[in-house]
Design a protein around this motif. Structure first.
Motif, PDB file in Angstrom:
ATOM      1  N   LEU A  20       0.842  -1.201   0.000  1.00  0.00           N
ATOM      2  CA  LEU A  20       0.000   0.000   0.000  1.00  0.00           C
ATOM      3  C   LEU A  20       0.879   1.254   0.000  1.00  0.00           C
ATOM      4  O   LEU A  20       0.596   2.228  -0.721  1.00  0.00           O
ATOM      5  CB  LEU A  20      -0.895   0.023   1.236  1.00  0.00           C
ATOM      6  N   ILE A  23       2.393   1.965  -3.511  1.00  0.00           N
ATOM      7  CA  ILE A  23       1.549   2.422  -4.623  1.00  0.00           C
ATOM      8  C   ILE A  23       0.891   3.757  -4.328  1.00  0.00           C
ATOM      9  O   ILE A  23       0.007   4.203  -5.057  1.00  0.00           O
ATOM     10  CB  ILE A  23       0.457   1.381  -4.958  1.00  0.00           C
ATOM     11  N   ALA A  24       1.345   4.394  -3.244  1.00  0.00           N
ATOM     12  CA  ALA A  24       0.647   5.612  -2.806  1.00  0.00           C
ATOM     13  C   ALA A  24       0.613   6.679  -3.885  1.00  0.00           C
ATOM     14  O   ALA A  24      -0.338   7.469  -3.969  1.00  0.00           O
ATOM     15  CB  ALA A  24       1.303   6.158  -1.539  1.00  0.00           C
ATOM     16  N   GLU A  26       0.569   6.184  -7.139  1.00  0.00           N
ATOM     17  CA  GLU A  26      -0.005   5.719  -8.409  1.00  0.00           C
ATOM     18  C   GLU A  26      -1.448   6.189  -8.581  1.00  0.00           C
ATOM     19  O   GLU A  26      -2.131   6.528  -7.631  1.00  0.00           O
ATOM     20  CB  GLU A  26       0.028   4.175  -8.451  1.00  0.00           C
ATOM     21  N   GLN A  27      -1.890   6.145  -9.855  1.00  0.00           N
ATOM     22  CA  GLN A  27      -3.303   6.396 -10.155  1.00  0.00           C
ATOM     23  C   GLN A  27      -3.840   5.209 -10.927  1.00  0.00           C
ATOM     24  O   GLN A  27      -3.185   4.709 -11.840  1.00  0.00           O
ATOM     25  CB  GLN A  27      -3.439   7.656 -11.013  1.00  0.00           C
ATOM     26  N   HIS A  28      -5.048   4.791 -10.565  1.00  0.00           N
ATOM     27  CA  HIS A  28      -5.633   3.623 -11.215  1.00  0.00           C
ATOM     28  C   HIS A  28      -7.075   3.889 -11.620  1.00  0.00           C
ATOM     29  O   HIS A  28      -7.781   4.617 -10.929  1.00  0.00           O
ATOM     30  CB  HIS A  28      -5.583   2.415 -10.270  1.00  0.00           C
ATOM     31  N   PRO A  29      -7.483   3.265 -12.694  1.00  0.00           N
ATOM     32  CA  PRO A  29      -8.900   3.344 -13.055  1.00  0.00           C
ATOM     33  C   PRO A  29      -9.741   2.636 -11.998  1.00  0.00           C
ATOM     34  O   PRO A  29      -9.226   1.830 -11.222  1.00  0.00           O
ATOM     35  CB  PRO A  29      -8.973   2.635 -14.408  1.00  0.00           C
ATOM     36  N   GLY A  30     -11.028   2.947 -11.974  1.00  0.00           N
ATOM     37  CA  GLY A  30     -11.871   2.508 -10.875  1.00  0.00           C
ATOM     38  C   GLY A  30     -12.590   1.196 -11.100  1.00  0.00           C
ATOM     39  O   GLY A  30     -12.556   0.610 -12.185  1.00  0.00           O
ATOM     40  N   ALA A 238     -15.252   1.536  -5.170  1.00  0.00           N
ATOM     41  CA  ALA A 238     -14.709   2.508  -6.129  1.00  0.00           C
ATOM     42  C   ALA A 238     -13.238   2.207  -6.407  1.00  0.00           C
ATOM     43  O   ALA A 238     -12.817   2.088  -7.544  1.00  0.00           O
ATOM     44  CB  ALA A 238     -14.885   3.928  -5.594  1.00  0.00           C
ATOM     45  N   LYS A 239     -12.471   2.087  -5.336  1.00  0.00           N
ATOM     46  CA  LYS A 239     -11.042   1.803  -5.493  1.00  0.00           C
ATOM     47  C   LYS A 239     -10.817   0.298  -5.525  1.00  0.00           C
ATOM     48  O   LYS A 239     -10.183  -0.290  -4.636  1.00  0.00           O
ATOM     49  CB  LYS A 239     -10.256   2.453  -4.353  1.00  0.00           C
ATOM     50  N   PHE A 241      -8.855  -1.271  -7.124  1.00  0.00           N
ATOM     51  CA  PHE A 241      -7.431  -1.651  -7.178  1.00  0.00           C
ATOM     52  C   PHE A 241      -6.897  -2.048  -5.804  1.00  0.00           C
ATOM     53  O   PHE A 241      -5.922  -2.798  -5.708  1.00  0.00           O
ATOM     54  CB  PHE A 241      -6.589  -0.540  -7.823  1.00  0.00           C
ATOM     55  N   LEU A 242      -7.532  -1.548  -4.743  1.00  0.00           N
ATOM     56  CA  LEU A 242      -7.112  -1.955  -3.402  1.00  0.00           C
ATOM     57  C   LEU A 242      -7.394  -3.431  -3.166  1.00  0.00           C
ATOM     58  O   LEU A 242      -6.654  -4.120  -2.460  1.00  0.00           O
ATOM     59  CB  LEU A 242      -7.833  -1.122  -2.339  1.00  0.00           C
TER      60      LEU A 242
ATOM     61  N   GLU B   5      -9.111  11.668 -14.406  1.00  0.00           N
ATOM     62  CA  GLU B   5     -10.317  10.902 -14.684  1.00  0.00           C
ATOM     63  C   GLU B   5     -11.334  10.948 -13.556  1.00  0.00           C
ATOM     64  O   GLU B   5     -12.531  11.006 -13.789  1.00  0.00           O
ATOM     65  CB  GLU B   5      -9.934   9.442 -14.948  1.00  0.00           C
ATOM     66  N   ASN B   6     -10.834  10.892 -12.337  1.00  0.00           N
ATOM     67  CA  ASN B   6     -11.762  10.915 -11.208  1.00  0.00           C
ATOM     68  C   ASN B   6     -11.008  11.254  -9.941  1.00  0.00           C
ATOM     69  O   ASN B   6      -9.798  11.504  -9.982  1.00  0.00           O
ATOM     70  CB  ASN B   6     -12.475   9.556 -11.076  1.00  0.00           C
ATOM     71  N   TYR B   8     -10.962   9.220  -7.262  1.00  0.00           N
ATOM     72  CA  TYR B   8     -10.767   8.012  -6.434  1.00  0.00           C
ATOM     73  C   TYR B   8      -9.756   7.076  -7.093  1.00  0.00           C
ATOM     74  O   TYR B   8      -9.857   5.864  -7.000  1.00  0.00           O
ATOM     75  CB  TYR B   8     -12.096   7.304  -6.175  1.00  0.00           C
ATOM     76  N   SER B   9      -8.745   7.694  -7.722  1.00  0.00           N
ATOM     77  CA  SER B   9      -7.739   6.881  -8.413  1.00  0.00           C
ATOM     78  C   SER B   9      -6.487   6.649  -7.574  1.00  0.00           C
ATOM     79  O   SER B   9      -5.668   5.815  -7.924  1.00  0.00           O
ATOM     80  CB  SER B   9      -7.357   7.544  -9.742  1.00  0.00           C
ATOM     81  N   SER B  10      -6.351   7.362  -6.469  1.00  0.00           N
ATOM     82  CA  SER B  10      -5.157   7.191  -5.616  1.00  0.00           C
ATOM     83  C   SER B  10      -5.541   6.520  -4.306  1.00  0.00           C
ATOM     84  O   SER B  10      -6.680   6.654  -3.841  1.00  0.00           O
ATOM     85  CB  SER B  10      -4.528   8.552  -5.307  1.00  0.00           C
ATOM     86  N   ALA B  11      -4.585   5.862  -3.687  1.00  0.00           N
ATOM     87  CA  ALA B  11      -4.895   5.036  -2.517  1.00  0.00           C
ATOM     88  C   ALA B  11      -5.436   5.876  -1.360  1.00  0.00           C
ATOM     89  O   ALA B  11      -6.640   5.843  -1.061  1.00  0.00           O
ATOM     90  CB  ALA B  11      -3.660   4.257  -2.092  1.00  0.00           C
ATOM     91  N   LEU B  17      -2.041   6.160   5.533  1.00  0.00           N
ATOM     92  CA  LEU B  17      -1.196   4.981   5.313  1.00  0.00           C
ATOM     93  C   LEU B  17      -0.193   4.810   6.453  1.00  0.00           C
ATOM     94  O   LEU B  17       0.086   3.688   6.889  1.00  0.00           O
ATOM     95  CB  LEU B  17      -0.484   5.098   3.972  1.00  0.00           C
ATOM     96  N   ARG B 307      -6.273  11.050 -19.411  1.00  0.00           N
ATOM     97  CA  ARG B 307      -7.495  10.316 -19.075  1.00  0.00           C
ATOM     98  C   ARG B 307      -8.519  11.276 -18.481  1.00  0.00           C
ATOM     99  O   ARG B 307      -8.267  11.903 -17.456  1.00  0.00           O
ATOM    100  CB  ARG B 307      -7.209   9.207 -18.064  1.00  0.00           C
TER     101      ARG B 307
END
Lengths: 341, 341, 341, 341
Positions: A20, A23-24, A26-30, A238-239, A241-242, B5-6, B8-11, B17, B307
């Motif tokens: 965790l 990856i703090a 990073e950005q990820h799609p939902g 929503a997240k 990726f977690l 994009e949104n 809610y893309s980051s942890a 943390l 994005r």
């Protein structure tokens, strides 16, 4: 205070907390469309020896049970379940809130017996009209069970056979699947589970993750528009990726099973101590949950020194308490518990 | 690839943390009965200037909306909502799945107007028989709205007045409450919200937490047996202490609002750049969501480089895209975006 | 072929069919707002010795049970019911389809015992945490029961007391209420029922009407907006005046009870004949339903000559059949049945 | 007082009441398994020129709509409907109570337009992600509509085409089907309906029966275990033979259509009179429902002399009233109404 109250009292395995941190930035799609979910899916497929399994990640156990059972059970039908089953007793009616009746059959040591399910379902065929009754539409079991007991490979395969004979899918709630599979008495593997069950879960919440349950559909049998159905049931994180990140971690280097074995071993030490000190085990459970039958006085004495779960009152003088280990239980905690027994 | 994009893309915020790491060895009781939930509750009460508010912690936005609305709306009634409202458009029918109709009224810039609600509800009194219709039973708004716009204190107070005049509670979905309260145009505080709304949420998922929504009942009006109802809706997290810990962190040293302001400021820089470059803002939104109306060609060019969220097709030639900042947006990301506009 | 299959095989009492003819040219307002519903309400209030009772008219038994139970049971709660109860076994899950769990307790001769209900509900108080379980929220019994047995006044009063002690309303399904009240063993009156039950039904379908169940709320306790709730449950008859007309007729000159007594007397003759011929009565039921335990061969022989209901298979060699009389049973039919026994 | 309030104010056609008298001494098996239901089914199949249609008999309109729509619409989907549709406005949320959202599209004269449905559904394909939205899963229209207007054969066929293009069944609520088919403007027959619709109803309640709606599945598409689903929805009449008897009567000697034509002719006389006297018809409806736009003063004067339905308030000075004829309307009643216009 020392606690063997449950297996969800600690945050998460250090490997998960470390990742965790990493990856703090990073950005990820939902909503599960990220790379970690994809990676975790692949690892789970591999561990299941089922390269085409459909894998989904939800947040909690009750929501997962209700979402899956509602979507795999026909609208006119109910869910066959042992009377002690978690969905029947401890989920606040979440399944019934989706409109389905839970059809209970007395369990044996917390387990459904295939022949009993066959007898129950057979009444819906033959000489009587059952159109006014709730048809059995799916079968629910958990591995391990509410009482910590485990199904053997043959027992579960027999249940699957009976379920299929009556046109039903078999769903296995694996909230404690690791603890079951790693137990000394269990003769089945994750790949066996993926062969036998039509859909099952791999519990994260109680087995090293912060939260999360992986749902595995083994036969290209994911319900149509399942993502929308997850959302409709309020179960889409929503997240996402977690969830992916956690399961990817748990299925790296066999961590999931190592954590489970650790808990089972700790339980075994405690069980041995209990028996040597003359305690009565309520069930012969080989997993991380130990049920003991104690007098009211014994119970009062114990719970002054250690947090345990009250399960039920057996009679005026006796109660059942649960000692529960987890992936996070330390040797020192086990020693301390044994010392005060 | 650059992403707006949104939100809610980051942890999660580093403070969260870090605290997770620090509590790794702790054990806590389950389902929200832990000390962190109690601490977070106290901090939220203080921030709301409402020492008796009831505070609950759920996992996700859709599940929170469905759980709260189902339990505060009478069985015979529906939920009044702007046509663009999140529960009406983007929650997969989760509210209807609980059996309640969503009663839509055309919004203005995504906002319900008190007079429109009054007109709508007034038809249920007087010269016609409406026993065959779905009564309005509660009012749903979000602050900020789907379009990033915000209610002023007077607008929201007027809505509460109309709701109460018609015997309904006002529920405010605060998934992006911080971004609203910190925006330059918003004249209300969290304490105002706790005065005006009967129940509202403080969103964590989009505002610095891994996940989590705090629900605040402001008037000793928590539905009876609400914990059981949360469980029944599949919305009770086993490790409730993770929610408590996060909200305790967010409400320490004003972190929640500092994170929100950061996102609003980033959005303001982008908005200024957009206007200077001749872009058309679809709505006059002062928060972290910026809607722009662009041609198909502009859209194609943009989404090759960054994005963004597709919101809707306006006509054959134009679409609406959303640029969304968050608590995690960096100055470098804003610079990069402005450079490619 | 001779039929004692059920008590809803004939159209309606001649008095009802005659009145239908007489009102053929009339016009009435819809949905129960007509004069006949008002007249029937007054007559039922008088028969109940409860001048302020709320009376509603619905069409069928299952829809009535589901509508009333859904609206009197809190959202977080279930309905306590004997395991043999109609809602639990023969209503196709209509109650669960409204989202409520049916909480079963083993019955004695088809009856709930007050002390068992007390024990069951008491577990929700005291030394354990039951927030994850479905609370008991209302009590369902039927008078007479599935097995044709009847509650005495004291038994029902004790159930009401226990229900009230635990904060629950007592609902009595009176689909066969007349047959119960007129039976030789029943020591209670309709007025007693209106004193004891919080809400009960007066069945028309099985007791002389074409269709229809009257619902009586005895304590100013009709749920808010009940007409809308009836409509929402699909249970509001457009031509409500047909229900009013039928119940007005049934409660004129004591017709309802005279029809019931006729059926009970016919059943008594059959029961006497059965015993004299050595048949085994499965239950000691004093009403219009007689359950007999017969061998497979006896059953085969009987159902070649007379239509009876198959109830259940007791074991490999024995089944339970039901002989059911009704308001329409003729002396000749009884004679014919006795002749072939 | 003279009444043109609705088309369900009279008991039933004399032919039905007479037959009820004639079957008073008969006994029939329950729940639709009787000979009359079989006879009625055959006659309806013949009238539909569809010898394999599945025909079911339910009691009321709202319960029929909710039962059929719930069972033909996927769990993840909603029902496309004109904003003025009966299920959207006047059924107390019965459809939403089954968990499905009603997806409204603005109607034209109360009718859904095929191209609008196509546009609406097309947004769920293509360049955006709609997994968080409620998919269109079935299409609901009524023939005739809430405003008394009728679909032409081509209009309905176009709707069916669009529905099928998007994978949805077309359901036609025929509560007033006879009045539609017999109207001067309608160019379709019952056989056309059975060709075009996937499932439709033939209303009895408003067209000569005491109560009852026939449901016709035209393409071997009855949902699995439909009888159990009807029971689960509280819509299964114990004395199903009463439904069979009524529909058998209505489909003998063309009675259903003769009754409908009678009402349409009466409405035509009234419409002609209204126009000659300068009244404003709100809609150009050729069936038994006439909507007129009148001033408050006109409305007050009218409703002192004749019972009419209030439809809606158009503006401060005008309201819409409905004049409704039925199969039972007499020439004298029409004369009296025309005299006082």
């Amino acid at each position: 205070m020392l606690s063997f109250e449950n297996d969800y009292s600690s945050a998460a395995a250090p490997q998960i907390l470390d990742r965790l941190q990493h990856i703090a930035a990073e950005q990820h799609p939902g909503y599960g469309s990220d790379q970690y979910c994809q990676m975790a899916t692949e690892k789970i497929r591999q561990a299941c020896q089922n390269p085409e399994a459909d894998v989904w990640f939800l947040t909690g156990g009750t929501q997962t049970n209700a979402t899956v059972l509602d979507t795999i059970t026909p609208a006119y039908a109910g869910i066959v379940c042992a009377d002690s089953g978690h969905i029947n007793v401890h989920e606040a009616g979440a399944v019934e809130a989706t409109g389905h009746k839970v059809l209970t059959i007395p369990g044996k040591n917390g387990k459904l017996v295939a022949a009993d399910v066959d007898d129950y379902c057979s009444q819906f065929e033959g000489d009587a009209n059952h159109t006014h009754m709730v048809y059995p539409g799916s079968v629910y079991v958990s591995q391990s069970t509410e009482y910590g007991t485990v199904y053997s490979r043959d027992e579960l395969a027999a249940l699957a056979q009976v379920a299929h004979d009556h046109g039903m899918p078999l769903y296995v709630d694996g909230a404690r699947l690791g603890y079951a599979l790693e137990s000394s008495e269990c003769d089945m593997t994750l790949a066996d589970m993926a062969m036998i069950a039509d859909v099952f879960t791999i519990g994260g919440t109680k087995q090293g993750a912060l939260f999360g349950e992986a749902v595995v559909f083994t036969k290209h049998n994911t319900p149509s528009h399942f993502l929308t159905l997850i959302k409709q049931h309020g179960a889409l994180l929503a997240k996402g990726f977690l969830l992916g990140l956690q399961f990817d971690t748990l299925f790296t280097d066999n961590l999931y099973f190592r954590l489970a074995k650790h808990a089972d071993d700790a339980a075994e030490r405690i069980r041995t101590a209990l028996l040597s000190k003359g305690y009565t085990l309520t069930f012969d459970s080989p997993t991380n949950q130990i049920m003991i039958t104690v007098t009211n006085e014994q119970a009062d004495a114990l719970i002054k020194q250690v947090r345990l779960s009250f399960i039920e009152r057996l009679d005026k003088d006796h109660v059942v308490l649960r000692i529960c280990t987890s992936w996070a239980t330390t040797d020192e905690q086990v020693d301390a518990l044994i010392a005060l027994l």
